[in-house]
Scaffold this motif. Structure first.
Motif, PDB file in Angstrom:
ATOM      1  N   ILE A  45       0.823  -1.219   0.000  1.00  0.00           N
ATOM      2  CA  ILE A  45       0.000   0.000   0.000  1.00  0.00           C
ATOM      3  C   ILE A  45       0.857   1.269   0.000  1.00  0.00           C
ATOM      4  CG2 ILE A  45      -1.694   1.329   1.352  1.00  0.00           C
ATOM      5  CD1 ILE A  45      -3.138  -1.311   1.943  1.00  0.00           C
ATOM      6  N   PRO A  46       1.741   1.462   0.999  1.00  0.00           N
ATOM      7  CA  PRO A  46       2.567   2.679   0.925  1.00  0.00           C
ATOM      8  C   PRO A  46       3.516   2.686  -0.271  1.00  0.00           C
ATOM      9  CG  PRO A  46       3.245   1.259   2.752  1.00  0.00           C
ATOM     10  CD  PRO A  46       1.964   0.706   2.234  1.00  0.00           C
ATOM     11  N   GLU A  47       3.922   1.489  -0.708  1.00  0.00           N
ATOM     12  CA  GLU A  47       4.839   1.415  -1.854  1.00  0.00           C
ATOM     13  C   GLU A  47       4.158   1.984  -3.100  1.00  0.00           C
ATOM     14  OE1 GLU A  47       7.389  -2.114  -4.093  1.00  0.00           O
ATOM     15  OE2 GLU A  47       6.218  -2.615  -2.321  1.00  0.00           O
ATOM     16  N   LEU A  48       2.969   1.469  -3.369  1.00  0.00           N
ATOM     17  CA  LEU A  48       2.248   1.891  -4.575  1.00  0.00           C
ATOM     18  C   LEU A  48       1.749   3.333  -4.436  1.00  0.00           C
ATOM     19  CD1 LEU A  48      -0.283  -0.276  -6.571  1.00  0.00           C
ATOM     20  CD2 LEU A  48      -0.690   2.144  -6.199  1.00  0.00           C
ATOM     21  N   ALA A  49       1.137   3.638  -3.297  1.00  0.00           N
ATOM     22  CA  ALA A  49       0.615   5.000  -3.092  1.00  0.00           C
ATOM     23  C   ALA A  49       1.760   6.001  -3.131  1.00  0.00           C
ATOM     24  CB  ALA A  49      -0.134   5.083  -1.762  1.00  0.00           C
ATOM     25  N   GLY A  50       2.890   5.627  -2.527  1.00  0.00           N
ATOM     26  CA  GLY A  50       4.039   6.528  -2.470  1.00  0.00           C
ATOM     27  C   GLY A  50       4.608   6.833  -3.838  1.00  0.00           C
ATOM     28  N   VAL A 124      -5.604  -0.309  -3.923  1.00  0.00           N
ATOM     29  CA  VAL A 124      -4.938   0.746  -3.157  1.00  0.00           C
ATOM     30  C   VAL A 124      -5.723   2.054  -3.304  1.00  0.00           C
ATOM     31  CG1 VAL A 124      -2.819   2.103  -2.896  1.00  0.00           C
ATOM     32  CG2 VAL A 124      -2.680  -0.363  -3.243  1.00  0.00           C
ATOM     33  N   GLY A 125      -6.316   2.276  -4.463  1.00  0.00           N
ATOM     34  CA  GLY A 125      -7.217   3.424  -4.613  1.00  0.00           C
ATOM     35  C   GLY A 125      -8.356   3.342  -3.604  1.00  0.00           C
ATOM     36  N   ASP A 126      -8.936   2.169  -3.480  1.00  0.00           N
ATOM     37  CA  ASP A 126     -10.020   1.983  -2.500  1.00  0.00           C
ATOM     38  C   ASP A 126      -9.528   2.276  -1.080  1.00  0.00           C
ATOM     39  OD1 ASP A 126     -11.646   1.218  -4.561  1.00  0.00           O
ATOM     40  OD2 ASP A 126     -11.644  -0.922  -4.085  1.00  0.00           O
ATOM     41  N   PHE A 127      -8.328   1.829  -0.795  1.00  0.00           N
ATOM     42  CA  PHE A 127      -7.770   2.090   0.540  1.00  0.00           C
ATOM     43  C   PHE A 127      -7.635   3.590   0.792  1.00  0.00           C
ATOM     44  CE2 PHE A 127      -4.096   3.086   3.174  1.00  0.00           C
ATOM     45  CZ  PHE A 127      -4.436   2.448   4.351  1.00  0.00           C
ATOM     46  N   LEU A 128      -7.054   4.317  -0.161  1.00  0.00           N
ATOM     47  CA  LEU A 128      -6.849   5.752   0.035  1.00  0.00           C
ATOM     48  C   LEU A 128      -8.182   6.490   0.161  1.00  0.00           C
ATOM     49  CD1 LEU A 128      -3.903   6.433  -2.440  1.00  0.00           C
ATOM     50  CD2 LEU A 128      -3.808   6.349   0.063  1.00  0.00           C
ATOM     51  N   PHE A 129      -9.138   6.017  -0.599  1.00  0.00           N
ATOM     52  CA  PHE A 129     -10.461   6.620  -0.534  1.00  0.00           C
ATOM     53  C   PHE A 129     -11.071   6.428   0.861  1.00  0.00           C
ATOM     54  CE2 PHE A 129     -14.923   6.919  -2.032  1.00  0.00           C
ATOM     55  CZ  PHE A 129     -14.831   8.224  -2.479  1.00  0.00           C
ATOM     56  N   SER A 130     -10.964   5.204   1.377  1.00  0.00           N
ATOM     57  CA  SER A 130     -11.467   4.930   2.734  1.00  0.00           C
ATOM     58  C   SER A 130     -10.698   5.754   3.757  1.00  0.00           C
ATOM     59  CB  SER A 130     -11.293   3.448   3.076  1.00  0.00           C
ATOM     60  OG  SER A 130     -11.912   2.639   2.117  1.00  0.00           O
ATOM     61  N   ARG A 131      -9.405   5.821   3.566  1.00  0.00           N
ATOM     62  CA  ARG A 131      -8.575   6.561   4.500  1.00  0.00           C
ATOM     63  C   ARG A 131      -8.949   8.040   4.509  1.00  0.00           C
ATOM     64  NH1 ARG A 131      -3.989   4.841   7.127  1.00  0.00           N
ATOM     65  NH2 ARG A 131      -5.370   3.228   7.852  1.00  0.00           N
ATOM     66  N   SER A 132      -9.306   8.574   3.346  1.00  0.00           N
ATOM     67  CA  SER A 132      -9.692   9.988   3.304  1.00  0.00           C
ATOM     68  C   SER A 132     -10.929  10.217   4.175  1.00  0.00           C
ATOM     69  CB  SER A 132      -9.937  10.452   1.868  1.00  0.00           C
ATOM     70  OG  SER A 132     -11.238  10.117   1.435  1.00  0.00           O
ATOM     71  N   PHE A 133     -11.853   9.253   4.170  1.00  0.00           N
ATOM     72  CA  PHE A 133     -13.029   9.414   5.023  1.00  0.00           C
ATOM     73  C   PHE A 133     -12.672   9.255   6.501  1.00  0.00           C
ATOM     74  CE2 PHE A 133     -15.258   9.203   1.049  1.00  0.00           C
ATOM     75  CZ  PHE A 133     -16.282  10.120   1.261  1.00  0.00           C
TER      76      PHE A 133
ATOM     77  N   SER B 152     -14.061   0.039   6.012  1.00  0.00           N
ATOM     78  CA  SER B 152     -13.752   0.121   4.577  1.00  0.00           C
ATOM     79  C   SER B 152     -12.251   0.102   4.330  1.00  0.00           C
ATOM     80  CB  SER B 152     -14.345   1.399   3.984  1.00  0.00           C
ATOM     81  OG  SER B 152     -15.734   1.420   4.153  1.00  0.00           O
ATOM     82  N   ALA B 153     -11.520   0.820   5.149  1.00  0.00           N
ATOM     83  CA  ALA B 153     -10.061   0.832   4.990  1.00  0.00           C
ATOM     84  C   ALA B 153      -9.492  -0.561   5.285  1.00  0.00           C
ATOM     85  CB  ALA B 153      -9.433   1.883   5.907  1.00  0.00           C
ATOM     86  N   VAL B 154     -10.036  -1.200   6.311  1.00  0.00           N
ATOM     87  CA  VAL B 154      -9.573  -2.550   6.664  1.00  0.00           C
ATOM     88  C   VAL B 154      -9.887  -3.539   5.529  1.00  0.00           C
ATOM     89  CG1 VAL B 154      -9.997  -4.492   8.228  1.00  0.00           C
ATOM     90  CG2 VAL B 154      -9.634  -2.194   9.156  1.00  0.00           C
ATOM     91  N   ILE B 155     -11.077  -3.421   4.950  1.00  0.00           N
ATOM     92  CA  ILE B 155     -11.429  -4.297   3.829  1.00  0.00           C
ATOM     93  C   ILE B 155     -10.419  -4.132   2.693  1.00  0.00           C
ATOM     94  CG2 ILE B 155     -13.125  -4.688   1.978  1.00  0.00           C
ATOM     95  CD1 ILE B 155     -15.293  -3.811   4.044  1.00  0.00           C
ATOM     96  N   ALA B 156     -10.127  -2.883   2.338  1.00  0.00           N
ATOM     97  CA  ALA B 156      -9.184  -2.639   1.234  1.00  0.00           C
ATOM     98  C   ALA B 156      -7.805  -3.202   1.581  1.00  0.00           C
ATOM     99  CB  ALA B 156      -9.107  -1.142   0.929  1.00  0.00           C
ATOM    100  N   GLU B 157      -7.385  -3.006   2.832  1.00  0.00           N
ATOM    101  CA  GLU B 157      -6.104  -3.596   3.258  1.00  0.00           C
ATOM    102  C   GLU B 157      -6.137  -5.114   3.106  1.00  0.00           C
ATOM    103  OE1 GLU B 157      -5.513  -2.153   7.281  1.00  0.00           O
ATOM    104  OE2 GLU B 157      -3.658  -1.147   6.676  1.00  0.00           O
TER     105      GLU B 157
END
Lengths: 337, 337
Positions: A45-50, A124-133, B152-157
Motif C-alpha cells: 500500500i505505501p509502496e504503490l501509493a508513495g 490501493v485506490g479503495d484504501f486511500l479513498f477509505s482513508r480519506s473518510f 472500509s479501509a480494513v477491507i481494502a487492506e
C-alpha cells in the motif's frame, strides 16, 4: 483592484510560486499527514501509493484548501487533515483513472498500474479513498463530510459519464462541460469550500469559494485537454495523444468536428471510433484542430471560466492570499503557451 | 438456554428463514433506500449496479444490521439508511473484486465486468462507495461514520493483503485468518455493531455485536472457501475452482499442503504458481484435499468461530431475534453439506 487575466505590462509569466510560498509552511504539515496516513501494515500500500504521491504532483487541490484558509485568515490547523483527505481522494481517482484508461505514463513516470498491475491500483485506490473518510471523521465536521462525500459521488458519476461518451463523436459541448464539471471541477470546488467551513464563515462565503474552485477546475481541465493536442510528452509528463487514441471527445475535437467539412468529419468519426490511431493520424488531428481554431477557442473558453473564478473572489479582502489565488488561475491558463 | 451448533434432535436443517422473517418489514424499507439511492442521471450507473443488486444476493449484511436492531429492541428507522449504506459498501467491493479476480460468474449470472467491462465496474463501484458515505452523513452519526470508514479501509487492506499472498504457497493459516478477518469479517462486524450505536447501547454491547459479526464473518468465509473445493457451480452460483485457478491460498490448501507428502507438495507448489489449471488438476486438488481431511478441518475451524459468534450473544435477552441470529450462524456453516 482585482487583477485580471489580461494584465498589462506584466514582465514575468504567471507562476504557481506565490501560491506555493503562501502555503509552504501549512503544506509541510499536510505532507506529514499524507505520509503518515498512507502507511499500512501491508507494504504494497505505501509502496504503490508513495510512487504516485511522491511522483511530483503539484498538490494543487490541498494547496487550494490551504490558500483559501489564508484568504479567510483562518488560524487553526484543522484544514491540514482535510487537505490531506482531499489529496487522497484525488490520488484514488488517479489510480482508478489510469486503470480505466490503460495509461502508461503520468507525471513523467510509469503509472502504478503498469508497475504493479490493475488489481493493485484498484485496491490501493479503495484504501486511500477509505482513508480519506477516516481523516474527515477524525476532524468531525459533518458539513465537511457532506461536501466531500457528495463531491466523490459526483466525480464517480462524471467518470462514468465520460466512459459513456467515449468513442461517441456526437458528444456536444454541454455534455463535455457536464463531464469536466463533475470529474475535475467538483473536487476543486469542494477543496476550496471546506476552508470556509473550518473557518466558520457564512454560506455566502462558502459558495463564493466553491465558485472560485469550480471555475478554476473547469479552466484547468479545458487547458489540459487543449495541451493534449498541442504539446509533446516531455512538457505534459504524460502520454500525449492519449485522449485521441482513447476516443475521448474533448472540446478541441468537438469544435474541430462542428466546424469541419465533410471530409474532416469523416476523419473525426473514424478516429474517435478508434480506426485512426497512428502517429500520422494524430499529427493530422493536430493540424485540423489548429486550422479550425479549436485550440485557440478552447483556451478562450478556459479564460472565460478563469475570469469567473477570479471574479468569485470579489467579496474577499485584497492581499497576498487573494493575489496568489488569482495568479493560480492565470498560471492554469498560461500553461498552454 | 442458548442454542448451540450441535443441536440434538433437530428435524430440519438450519435456514435463513427465521432471520428473513424477522427483518422482512424493515428489509422492505432498506430495499426501497437501495433502489432509490443507486439511481443517477447517468443511466449506466443504475443499470450496472442494478444487475448485481437485483441479482439475488442474500443481503446478509443489511439483514444483520436489522436483526441486531431487533435484538436491542430498537424501534426507530435510522438503521434502514445505514443498512443500505452497508450493502452499498459490500456491492462496491464485489464489483471491484470481480475486476481484480477477472471473475465471470457471480450469484449464477454473468458478472458486471464481463457485460460492461472492467472500467465501468471500477467506476460504478466508486460511485456506490461514495453514495454509501452520503447515506451515513445523512444519518449524521460520527460514530457510525467512524466504524464504517475504518471497516472500509480494513477491507481494502485485506484485499491488498490477499493480492500479495496470491500464488504464494508459503501463506500460512495466520495470514489467511488475517486476510479473511479483514476482507470479509470486518464488514459483518461493523454491520452488527452500528445497530448498537443507533440504539444508543453501551460500548460493551457494541463490542459484543462486533464480536458476533466478526466471528460469523470468519465462519462464513471459511465455509465459502471450503465449498470452492467441494461443490459444483450450480450450487455455488459462481465459478467453482476459481480460488484454485487464481492461485488463492485458502485454508483447505494450507492444510492439504502442510499435511501432504513431497509429491503432494510439489503438486500444490506448481498449482498455486499457476502451472496446473486444467479440470483434471482441479479434480486432483479436490481429491488431495479430501484425503488430507482439509475440508473437514476447515469446517471444524468454521464451527469454532461460529460457536464464538453464538456465545458473543450471551449478554442479550433470549427471544426471536436471538434465535434468528443463532440460526444464521448454523445456516452459514450448514451450507457446506
Amino acid at each position: 483592484m482585482t487583477a485580471t487575466i489580461h494584465r498589462i505590462g506584466r514582465d514575468t509569466p504567471p507562476s504557481l510560486d506565490p501560491l506555493m510560498t503562501l502555503v509552504a509552511q501549512d503544506m509541510n504539515s499536510v505532507n506529514a499527514v499524507i505520509l503518515d496516513r498512507m502507511q499500512s501494515r501491508i507494504p504494497l500500500i505505501p509502496e504503490l501509493a508513495g510512487h504516485l504521491i511522491a511522483g511530483g504532483g503539484k498538490r494543487m487541490r490541498p494547496m487550494l484548501t490551504l490558500a483559501c484558509g489564508r484568504l479567510l485568515e483562518y488560524s487553526g490547523v484543522r484544514h491540514h487533515k482535510l487537505a490531506a483527505a482531499v489529496e487522497f481522494i484525488h490520488t484514488a481517482t488517479l489510480l482508478h483513472d489510469d486503470v480505466v484508461d490503460g495509461s502508461g505514463m503520468r507525471r513523467g513516470r510509469k503509472t502504478a498500474n503498469i508497475i504493479w498491475g490493475n488489481s493493485a491500483s484498484v485496491l490501493v485506490g479503495d484504501f486511500l479513498f477509505s482513508r480519506s473518510f477516516e481523516l474527515m471523521v477524525e476532524d468531525g465536521s459533518l458539513k465537511v463530510l457532506k461536501i466531500l462525500s457528495h463531491a466523490s459521488a459526483v466525480i464517480a458519476e462524471g467518470e462514468v459519464n465520460q466512459l459513456t461518451a467515449q468513442r461517441r463523436i456526437d458528444t456536444d459541448e454541454e455534455q463535455y462541460l457536464d463531464i469536466i464539471g463533475a470529474k475535475t471541477a467538483a473536487l476543486f470546488a469542494a477543496a476550496c469550500r471546506i476552508a470556509a467551513v473550518v473557518a466558520e464563515r457564512s454560506e455566502a462565503q462558502e459558495l463564493a469559494l466553491d465558485a472560485y474552485g469550480r471555475n478554476l477546475g473547469i479552466a484547468f481541465q479545458l487547458v489540459d485537454d487543449a495541451i493534449d493536442y498541442a504539446s509533446d510528452g516531455a512538457t505534459m509528463g504524460k502520454d500525449v495523444g492519449d485522449d485521441f487514441r482513447d476516443g475521448k471527445v474533448t472540446l478541441p475535437v468537438i469544435l474541430a468536428y462542428a466546424r469541419g467539412n465533410d471530409e474532416e468529419r469523416r476523419f473525426w468519426k473514424d478516429a474517435i471510433a478508434g480506426h485512426r490511431t497512428s502517429d500520422e493520424d494524430l499529427a493530422h488531428a493536430n493540424t485540423l484542430i489548429a486550422q479550425r481554431g479549436a485550440i485557440a477557442d478552447t483556451l478562450d473558453r478556459a479564460r472565460h471560466y478563469g475570469q469567473r473564478a477570479i471574479d468569485a473572489l470579489g467579496p474577499f479582502a485584497n492581499g497576498a492570499a487573494k493575489d496568489a489565488l488569482v495568479e493560480a488561475v492565470e498560471f492554469a491558463i498560461a500553461r498552454a503557451y
